[in-house]
Scaffold this active site. Sequence first.
Site, PDB file in Angstrom:
ATOM      1  N   SER A   1       0.854  -1.196   0.000  1.00  0.00           N
ATOM      2  CA  SER A   1       0.000   0.000   0.000  1.00  0.00           C
ATOM      3  C   SER A   1       0.886   1.241   0.000  1.00  0.00           C
ATOM      4  CB  SER A   1      -0.887   0.021   1.254  1.00  0.00           C
ATOM      5  OG  SER A   1      -1.658  -1.140   1.320  1.00  0.00           O
TER       6      SER A   1
ATOM      7  N   GLU B   1      -1.263  -3.475  15.012  1.00  0.00           N
ATOM      8  CA  GLU B   1      -2.244  -3.317  13.927  1.00  0.00           C
ATOM      9  C   GLU B   1      -3.587  -3.915  14.355  1.00  0.00           C
ATOM     10  OE1 GLU B   1      -1.044  -5.229  10.293  1.00  0.00           O
ATOM     11  OE2 GLU B   1      -2.341  -3.957   9.087  1.00  0.00           O
TER      12      GLU B   1
HETATM   13  C1  LIG Z   1      -5.673  -3.914  -0.509  1.00  0.00           C
HETATM   14  C2  LIG Z   1      -4.467  -4.674  -0.003  1.00  0.00           C
HETATM   15  C3  LIG Z   1      -3.451  -3.985   0.623  1.00  0.00           C
HETATM   16  C4  LIG Z   1      -2.324  -4.692   1.082  1.00  0.00           C
HETATM   17  N1  LIG Z   1      -1.280  -3.962   1.639  1.00  0.00           N
HETATM   18  C5  LIG Z   1      -0.148  -4.620   2.014  1.00  0.00           C
HETATM   19  C6  LIG Z   1       0.984  -3.881   2.495  1.00  0.00           C
HETATM   20  O1  LIG Z   1       0.967  -2.642   2.568  1.00  0.00           O
HETATM   21  N2  LIG Z   1       2.099  -4.561   2.826  1.00  0.00           N
HETATM   22  C7  LIG Z   1       2.176  -5.931   2.755  1.00  0.00           C
HETATM   23  O2  LIG Z   1       3.205  -6.489   3.116  1.00  0.00           O
HETATM   24  N3  LIG Z   1       1.120  -6.661   2.287  1.00  0.00           N
HETATM   25  C8  LIG Z   1      -0.028  -6.035   1.914  1.00  0.00           C
HETATM   26  N4  LIG Z   1      -1.109  -6.757   1.408  1.00  0.00           N
HETATM   27  C9  LIG Z   1      -0.958  -8.196   1.229  1.00  0.00           C
HETATM   28  C10 LIG Z   1      -1.765  -9.048   2.196  1.00  0.00           C
HETATM   29  O3  LIG Z   1      -1.214  -9.010   3.492  1.00  0.00           O
HETATM   30  C11 LIG Z   1      -1.766 -10.464   1.626  1.00  0.00           C
HETATM   31  O4  LIG Z   1      -2.419 -10.408   0.364  1.00  0.00           O
HETATM   32  C12 LIG Z   1      -2.492 -11.445   2.523  1.00  0.00           C
HETATM   33  O5  LIG Z   1      -1.749 -11.686   3.696  1.00  0.00           O
HETATM   34  C13 LIG Z   1      -2.759 -12.791   1.802  1.00  0.00           C
HETATM   35  O6  LIG Z   1      -1.599 -13.291   1.247  1.00  0.00           O
HETATM   36  P1  LIG Z   1      -1.557 -13.778  -0.296  1.00  0.00           P
HETATM   37  O7  LIG Z   1      -2.079 -12.670  -1.140  1.00  0.00           O
HETATM   38  O8  LIG Z   1      -0.181 -14.259  -0.557  1.00  0.00           O
HETATM   39  O9  LIG Z   1      -2.593 -14.957  -0.388  1.00  0.00           O
HETATM   40  P2  LIG Z   1      -2.329 -16.477   0.022  1.00  0.00           P
HETATM   41  O10 LIG Z   1      -1.662 -16.515   1.350  1.00  0.00           O
HETATM   42  O11 LIG Z   1      -1.670 -17.177  -1.110  1.00  0.00           O
HETATM   43  O12 LIG Z   1      -3.805 -16.991   0.163  1.00  0.00           O
HETATM   44  C14 LIG Z   1      -4.618 -17.340  -0.958  1.00  0.00           C
HETATM   45  C15 LIG Z   1      -5.925 -17.876  -0.435  1.00  0.00           C
HETATM   46  O13 LIG Z   1      -5.696 -19.070   0.327  1.00  0.00           O
HETATM   47  C16 LIG Z   1      -6.218 -18.935   1.637  1.00  0.00           C
HETATM   48  N5  LIG Z   1      -5.299 -19.573   2.602  1.00  0.00           N
HETATM   49  C17 LIG Z   1      -3.954 -19.458   2.662  1.00  0.00           C
HETATM   50  N6  LIG Z   1      -3.467 -20.188   3.695  1.00  0.00           N
HETATM   51  C18 LIG Z   1      -4.534 -20.735   4.296  1.00  0.00           C
HETATM   52  C19 LIG Z   1      -4.687 -21.598   5.442  1.00  0.00           C
HETATM   53  N7  LIG Z   1      -3.633 -21.999   6.155  1.00  0.00           N
HETATM   54  N8  LIG Z   1      -5.945 -21.969   5.778  1.00  0.00           N
HETATM   55  C20 LIG Z   1      -7.027 -21.560   5.064  1.00  0.00           C
HETATM   56  N9  LIG Z   1      -6.960 -20.763   3.976  1.00  0.00           N
HETATM   57  C21 LIG Z   1      -5.714 -20.355   3.603  1.00  0.00           C
HETATM   58  C22 LIG Z   1      -6.256 -17.437   1.897  1.00  0.00           C
HETATM   59  O14 LIG Z   1      -7.243 -17.115   2.869  1.00  0.00           O
HETATM   60  C23 LIG Z   1      -6.637 -16.905   0.512  1.00  0.00           C
HETATM   61  O15 LIG Z   1      -8.017 -17.003   0.300  1.00  0.00           O
HETATM   62  C24 LIG Z   1      -2.241  -6.092   0.954  1.00  0.00           C
HETATM   63  C25 LIG Z   1      -3.291  -6.787   0.341  1.00  0.00           C
HETATM   64  C26 LIG Z   1      -4.392  -6.086  -0.149  1.00  0.00           C
HETATM   65  C27 LIG Z   1      -5.479  -6.855  -0.819  1.00  0.00           C
END
Ligand SMILES: Cc1cc2nc3c(=O)[nH]c(=O)nc-3n(C[C@H](O)[C@H](O)[C@H](O)COP(=O)(O)OP(=O)(O)OC[C@H]3O[C@@H](n4cnc5c(N)ncnc54)[C@H](O)[C@@H]3O)c2cc1C
Length: 401
Positions: free
Chosen positions: A170, A254
Amino acid sequence: MDLRYSPEAERFRKEIRRWLDESVPMAWRRPRFWLERDGTTESLELRRQWEKDRFDNGFTGVDWPVEFGGRGADHEVRAVHDEEMARARAPIGPYLGLTYLGTTLLGPTLLRYGTADQKRRLLPGILSGDTIWCQGFSEPESGSDLASLRTTAVRDGDTLVVTGQKIWTSMARYGDALFALVRTSPRESRRRGITFLLIDLTLPGVEVRTIRQMSGSPDLGHEFLDDVRVPIEGNVVGEIDEGWGVAEYLLSVERQASPIGQYVEFSHELNDVIAAARCTGKDGRPAIEHPSIRARIARCRADLELLRVRAYDTMTRLGRGEDLGREASITKLLWSRTRLAIADLGADVLGVDGQLSTAPAGELAGHLRWRHLQVRGQRIAGGTAQIQRTLIARDLLGLPR
Ligand SMILES: Cc1cc2nc3c(=O)[nH]c(=O)nc-3n(C[C@H](O)[C@H](O)[C@H](O)COP(=O)(O)OP(=O)(O)OC[C@H]3O[C@@H](n4cnc5c(N)ncnc54)[C@H](O)[C@@H]3O)c2cc1C
């Protein structure tokens, strides 16, 4: 639970309300003002100047210690601050607030783990907005499972040489620096060997690419770090290899955030939907008269009130020095679900005709369309809904894995 604010907090309310009335122009409160300037230099400059004025007038970091530029106020004053900022539709929060990540995440972490030099050097710039900080935790293959991160930092004399990628950042478009997690000792156990590192985004080897959300907003970033040489002195928070504990503290800060500002902000959003329902037809009558729309408005209103009561409960308990622990996950689920429900209701009120620029709700319709797409990321940011449910099941309900 105590539903009243202290006299001191109410005195502060008058003071900040007066300042906000003067400093947030009416034009900024129009639903589409910032959208029309999304990603522009004008938008950045207006918000930078506003953050500077805010700092000069003592309305940033109200609960920070006085010696670092705060007011040393308690959590009730902070809650009133959040309420009034949202009431005035000031440019704050994770989408518009240039100082948001610095003041809510990095600042409290430096107050706990920073050296005297880091506090003296970095805290004033966080509050004034001179340095815009971004959070570099997530990577293309590491989000929910953060400890699997692969960005490496190899020691070379007084320097850490960083290589890897960060994503979904972000504010990256405006960011000056990143507080990041990097792997310094790959052979250690997963959580050991991670270091909390401050990375100047102007260093050679850093490339920031913009990611547009499906709403069109260019508010996320993808950083490519290629042999970026970061001096160890002054840029490692805590100890090398021991950054996981620092990151856990940051994430707990947070999670502990009181949702009272969100209650006010989302109430505005529901009011926008109600206004659109008054001037949009559905099945031959105004949408506001439609029983299913009315029932959904009532449900959103009830969930908002639940959020408000939860915010007061959070505040009261933080005031008693209690740690909310995993209960904060319930709040995150509640606010993200409520906000999404309001946005979905807005889209359904507009209906198919609402996709046209000639929609009866006019400018408001455009804004509701944008919000419907934009808020979907809230279920994911800061830990997905599935992960929050797992934490609640495991740590609060004690369910088997
Ligand atoms: C608008 C926005 C702003 C953001 N800002 C920041 C930021 O400023 N800095 C930063 O570092 N990150 C940021 N993020 C990233 C955010 O923290 C991650 O997208 C989030 O933690 C999910 O990780 P991923 O996208 O790798 O999805 P994944 O971890 O790959 O997950 C994919 C799907 O699988 C599910 N899943 C994964 N593991 C499990 C489990 N063990 N059990 C059940 N379900 C599971 C998840 O719920 C999800 O539906 C932002 C994301 C968004 C959308």
